[in-house]
Write a protein that holds these residues in place. Structure first.
Motif, PDB file in Angstrom:
ATOM      1  N   GLU A  23       0.826  -1.215   0.000  1.00 40.02           N
ATOM      2  CA  GLU A  23       0.000   0.000   0.000  1.00 40.02           C
ATOM      3  C   GLU A  23       0.856   1.259   0.000  1.00 40.02           C
ATOM      4  OE1 GLU A  23      -2.799   0.211   3.200  1.00 40.02           O
ATOM      5  OE2 GLU A  23      -3.936  -1.507   2.485  1.00 40.02           O
ATOM      6  N   ASP A  24       2.025   1.192   0.620  1.00 38.38           N
ATOM      7  CA  ASP A  24       2.921   2.344   0.706  1.00 38.38           C
ATOM      8  C   ASP A  24       4.089   2.247  -0.276  1.00 38.38           C
ATOM      9  OD1 ASP A  24       1.475   3.692   2.687  1.00 38.38           O
ATOM     10  OD2 ASP A  24       2.400   2.492   4.269  1.00 38.38           O
ATOM     11  N   GLY A  25       4.001   1.340  -1.233  1.00 37.38           N
ATOM     12  CA  GLY A  25       5.045   1.217  -2.238  1.00 37.38           C
ATOM     13  C   GLY A  25       6.239   0.391  -1.815  1.00 37.38           C
ATOM     14  N   GLY A  26       6.107  -0.341  -0.724  1.00 37.83           N
ATOM     15  CA  GLY A  26       7.214  -1.161  -0.233  1.00 37.83           C
ATOM     16  C   GLY A  26       6.935  -2.641  -0.396  1.00 37.83           C
ATOM     17  N   ASP A  27       7.873  -3.440   0.046  1.00 37.48           N
ATOM     18  CA  ASP A  27       7.724  -4.889   0.024  1.00 37.48           C
ATOM     19  C   ASP A  27       8.798  -5.487   0.928  1.00 37.48           C
ATOM     20  OD1 ASP A  27       6.708  -7.373  -0.601  1.00 37.48           O
ATOM     21  OD2 ASP A  27       7.177  -7.276  -2.737  1.00 37.48           O
ATOM     22  N   VAL A  28       8.719  -6.785   1.124  1.00 36.24           N
ATOM     23  CA  VAL A  28       9.673  -7.498   1.959  1.00 36.24           C
ATOM     24  C   VAL A  28       9.901  -8.873   1.350  1.00 36.24           C
ATOM     25  CG1 VAL A  28       7.890  -8.445   3.498  1.00 36.24           C
ATOM     26  CG2 VAL A  28      10.226  -8.190   4.333  1.00 36.24           C
ATOM     27  N   GLU A  29      11.132  -9.389   1.502  1.00 37.69           N
ATOM     28  CA  GLU A  29      11.383 -10.763   1.063  1.00 37.69           C
ATOM     29  C   GLU A  29      12.218 -11.476   2.122  1.00 37.69           C
ATOM     30  OE1 GLU A  29      13.580 -11.101  -2.598  1.00 37.69           O
ATOM     31  OE2 GLU A  29      15.298 -10.025  -1.814  1.00 37.69           O
ATOM     32  N   PHE A  30      11.967 -12.760   2.237  1.00 36.42           N
ATOM     33  CA  PHE A  30      12.725 -13.612   3.149  1.00 36.42           C
ATOM     34  C   PHE A  30      14.071 -13.919   2.512  1.00 36.42           C
ATOM     35  CE2 PHE A  30      13.865 -18.070   4.171  1.00 36.42           C
ATOM     36  CZ  PHE A  30      14.236 -17.866   5.490  1.00 36.42           C
ATOM     37  N   VAL A  31      15.147 -13.822   3.308  1.00 27.87           N
ATOM     38  CA  VAL A  31      16.495 -14.097   2.804  1.00 27.87           C
ATOM     39  C   VAL A  31      17.040 -15.393   3.398  1.00 27.87           C
ATOM     40  CG1 VAL A  31      18.879 -13.249   2.699  1.00 27.87           C
ATOM     41  CG2 VAL A  31      16.967 -11.642   2.446  1.00 27.87           C
ATOM     42  N   ASN A  32      17.011 -15.516   4.744  1.00 26.40           N
ATOM     43  CA  ASN A  32      17.647 -16.662   5.378  1.00 26.40           C
ATOM     44  C   ASN A  32      17.156 -16.816   6.815  1.00 26.40           C
ATOM     45  OD1 ASN A  32      19.608 -18.804   5.503  1.00 26.40           O
ATOM     46  ND2 ASN A  32      20.928 -17.458   6.683  1.00 26.40           N
ATOM     47  N   TYR A  33      17.215 -18.041   7.317  1.00 25.67           N
ATOM     48  CA  TYR A  33      16.987 -18.290   8.740  1.00 25.67           C
ATOM     49  C   TYR A  33      18.187 -19.043   9.273  1.00 25.67           C
ATOM     50  CZ  TYR A  33      15.266 -20.008  13.160  1.00 25.67           C
ATOM     51  OH  TYR A  33      15.135 -20.290  14.508  1.00 25.67           O
ATOM     52  N   GLU A  34      18.866 -18.468  10.280  1.00 23.45           N
ATOM     53  CA  GLU A  34      20.030 -19.096  10.907  1.00 23.45           C
ATOM     54  C   GLU A  34      19.554 -19.908  12.109  1.00 23.45           C
ATOM     55  OE1 GLU A  34      23.278 -19.828  10.542  1.00 23.45           O
ATOM     56  OE2 GLU A  34      23.120 -18.712   8.692  1.00 23.45           O
ATOM     57  N   ILE A  35      19.621 -21.211  12.006  1.00 16.11           N
ATOM     58  CA  ILE A  35      19.148 -22.078  13.082  1.00 16.11           C
ATOM     59  C   ILE A  35      19.958 -21.856  14.364  1.00 16.11           C
ATOM     60  CG2 ILE A  35      18.920 -24.478  13.841  1.00 16.11           C
ATOM     61  CD1 ILE A  35      18.317 -25.167  10.890  1.00 16.11           C
ATOM     62  N   ASP A  36      21.280 -21.727  14.242  1.00 20.00           N
ATOM     63  CA  ASP A  36      22.144 -21.587  15.422  1.00 20.00           C
ATOM     64  C   ASP A  36      21.839 -20.342  16.242  1.00 20.00           C
ATOM     65  OD1 ASP A  36      23.376 -23.893  14.600  1.00 20.00           O
ATOM     66  OD2 ASP A  36      25.112 -22.883  13.732  1.00 20.00           O
ATOM     67  N   THR A  37      21.623 -19.216  15.557  1.00 16.39           N
ATOM     68  CA  THR A  37      21.370 -17.955  16.263  1.00 16.39           C
ATOM     69  C   THR A  37      19.883 -17.651  16.392  1.00 16.39           C
ATOM     70  OG1 THR A  37      21.526 -16.705  14.203  1.00 16.39           O
ATOM     71  CG2 THR A  37      23.556 -16.962  15.510  1.00 16.39           C
ATOM     72  N   ARG A  38      19.055 -18.409  15.673  1.00 19.69           N
ATOM     73  CA  ARG A  38      17.597 -18.206  15.654  1.00 19.69           C
ATOM     74  C   ARG A  38      17.219 -16.831  15.117  1.00 19.69           C
ATOM     75  NH1 ARG A  38      15.844 -19.399  21.482  1.00 19.69           N
ATOM     76  NH2 ARG A  38      13.882 -18.694  20.631  1.00 19.69           N
ATOM     77  N   VAL A  39      18.017 -16.347  14.147  1.00 18.50           N
ATOM     78  CA  VAL A  39      17.777 -15.042  13.534  1.00 18.50           C
ATOM     79  C   VAL A  39      17.224 -15.234  12.123  1.00 18.50           C
ATOM     80  CG1 VAL A  39      18.886 -12.936  12.673  1.00 18.50           C
ATOM     81  CG2 VAL A  39      19.557 -13.894  14.881  1.00 18.50           C
ATOM     82  N   GLU A  41      16.520 -13.435   8.585  1.00 21.30           N
ATOM     83  CA  GLU A  41      16.998 -12.299   7.803  1.00 21.30           C
ATOM     84  C   GLU A  41      15.996 -12.000   6.706  1.00 21.30           C
ATOM     85  OE1 GLU A  41      20.824 -13.587   6.427  1.00 21.30           O
ATOM     86  OE2 GLU A  41      21.787 -13.122   8.337  1.00 21.30           O
ATOM     87  N   ILE A  42      15.605 -10.737   6.626  1.00 26.39           N
ATOM     88  CA  ILE A  42      14.676 -10.301   5.592  1.00 26.39           C
ATOM     89  C   ILE A  42      15.298  -9.119   4.855  1.00 26.39           C
ATOM     90  CG2 ILE A  42      12.613 -11.139   6.789  1.00 26.39           C
ATOM     91  CD1 ILE A  42      12.942  -7.512   6.769  1.00 26.39           C
ATOM     92  N   ARG A  43      14.747  -8.826   3.694  1.00 19.45           N
ATOM     93  CA  ARG A  43      15.210  -7.673   2.920  1.00 19.45           C
ATOM     94  C   ARG A  43      14.010  -6.774   2.662  1.00 19.45           C
ATOM     95  NH1 ARG A  43      17.603 -10.238  -1.100  1.00 19.45           N
ATOM     96  NH2 ARG A  43      19.604 -10.149  -0.029  1.00 19.45           N
ATOM     97  N   LEU A  44      14.144  -5.508   3.042  1.00 20.03           N
ATOM     98  CA  LEU A  44      13.107  -4.528   2.754  1.00 20.03           C
ATOM     99  C   LEU A  44      13.321  -4.027   1.329  1.00 20.03           C
ATOM    100  CD1 LEU A  44      13.140  -2.582   6.129  1.00 20.03           C
ATOM    101  CD2 LEU A  44      11.390  -4.173   5.332  1.00 20.03           C
ATOM    102  N   LEU A  45      12.221  -3.896   0.584  1.00 20.46           N
ATOM    103  CA  LEU A  45      12.298  -3.524  -0.826  1.00 20.46           C
ATOM    104  C   LEU A  45      11.447  -2.297  -1.106  1.00 20.46           C
ATOM    105  CD1 LEU A  45      11.763  -7.122  -2.221  1.00 20.46           C
ATOM    106  CD2 LEU A  45      13.947  -5.933  -2.018  1.00 20.46           C
ATOM    107  N   GLY A  46      11.659  -1.708  -2.267  1.00 19.40           N
ATOM    108  CA  GLY A  46      10.852  -0.566  -2.693  1.00 19.40           C
ATOM    109  C   GLY A  46      10.970   0.590  -1.722  1.00 19.40           C
ATOM    110  N   ALA A  47       9.843   1.228  -1.443  1.00 22.52           N
ATOM    111  CA  ALA A  47       9.830   2.391  -0.559  1.00 22.52           C
ATOM    112  C   ALA A  47      10.282   2.040   0.853  1.00 22.52           C
ATOM    113  CB  ALA A  47       8.431   3.006  -0.531  1.00 22.52           C
ATOM    114  N   CYS A  48      10.098   0.796   1.270  1.00 15.07           N
ATOM    115  CA  CYS A  48      10.507   0.384   2.627  1.00 15.07           C
ATOM    116  C   CYS A  48      12.023   0.487   2.804  1.00 15.07           C
ATOM    117  CB  CYS A  48      10.056  -1.045   2.925  1.00 15.07           C
ATOM    118  SG  CYS A  48       8.290  -1.199   3.219  1.00 15.07           S
ATOM    119  N   LYS A  49      12.750   0.296   1.721  1.00 16.34           N
ATOM    120  CA  LYS A  49      14.211   0.290   1.781  1.00 16.34           C
ATOM    121  C   LYS A  49      14.776   1.653   2.167  1.00 16.34           C
ATOM    122  CE  LYS A  49      16.680  -0.494  -2.039  1.00 16.34           C
ATOM    123  NZ  LYS A  49      17.281  -1.242  -3.151  1.00 16.34           N
TER     124      LYS A  49
END
Length: 80
Positions: A23-39, A41-49
């Motif tokens: 709605e605000d011209g942005g987006d998000v995509e999944f990049v990775n999940y680190e099992i060891d650290t339980r983190v 990682e996502i990437r903000l795209l478009g206006a969100c970036k």
């Protein structure tokens, strides 16, 4: 325990969040999940970036929904 993998579950939740970002011209995509650290990682795209509110979107929106839906995740980080 869900039969779906953590990355699959992350993507399902991101699909639920995505319309609000689009709605605000942005987006998000999944990049990775680190099992060891339980983190997740996502990437903000478009206006969100480049948005000055991106940290609020990350912590107050995306991270909050992911932590609530997937207890295995400890933290969500935005990567380039």
């Amino acid at each position: 325990m869900s039969e779906q993998s953590i990355p699959e579950r992350i993507n399902i939740i991101l699909q639920e969040i995505r319309p609000f970002l689009l709605e605000d011209g942005g987006d998000v995509e999944f990049v990775n999940y680190e099992i060891d650290t339980r983190v997740a990682e996502i990437r903000l795209l478009g206006a969100c970036k480049t948005c000055p509110m991106q940290l609020m979107t990350l912590r107050g929106g995306i991270e909050r929904f992911l932590l609530a839906g997937i207890p295995e995740i400890r933290r969500v980080e935005s990567v380039q």
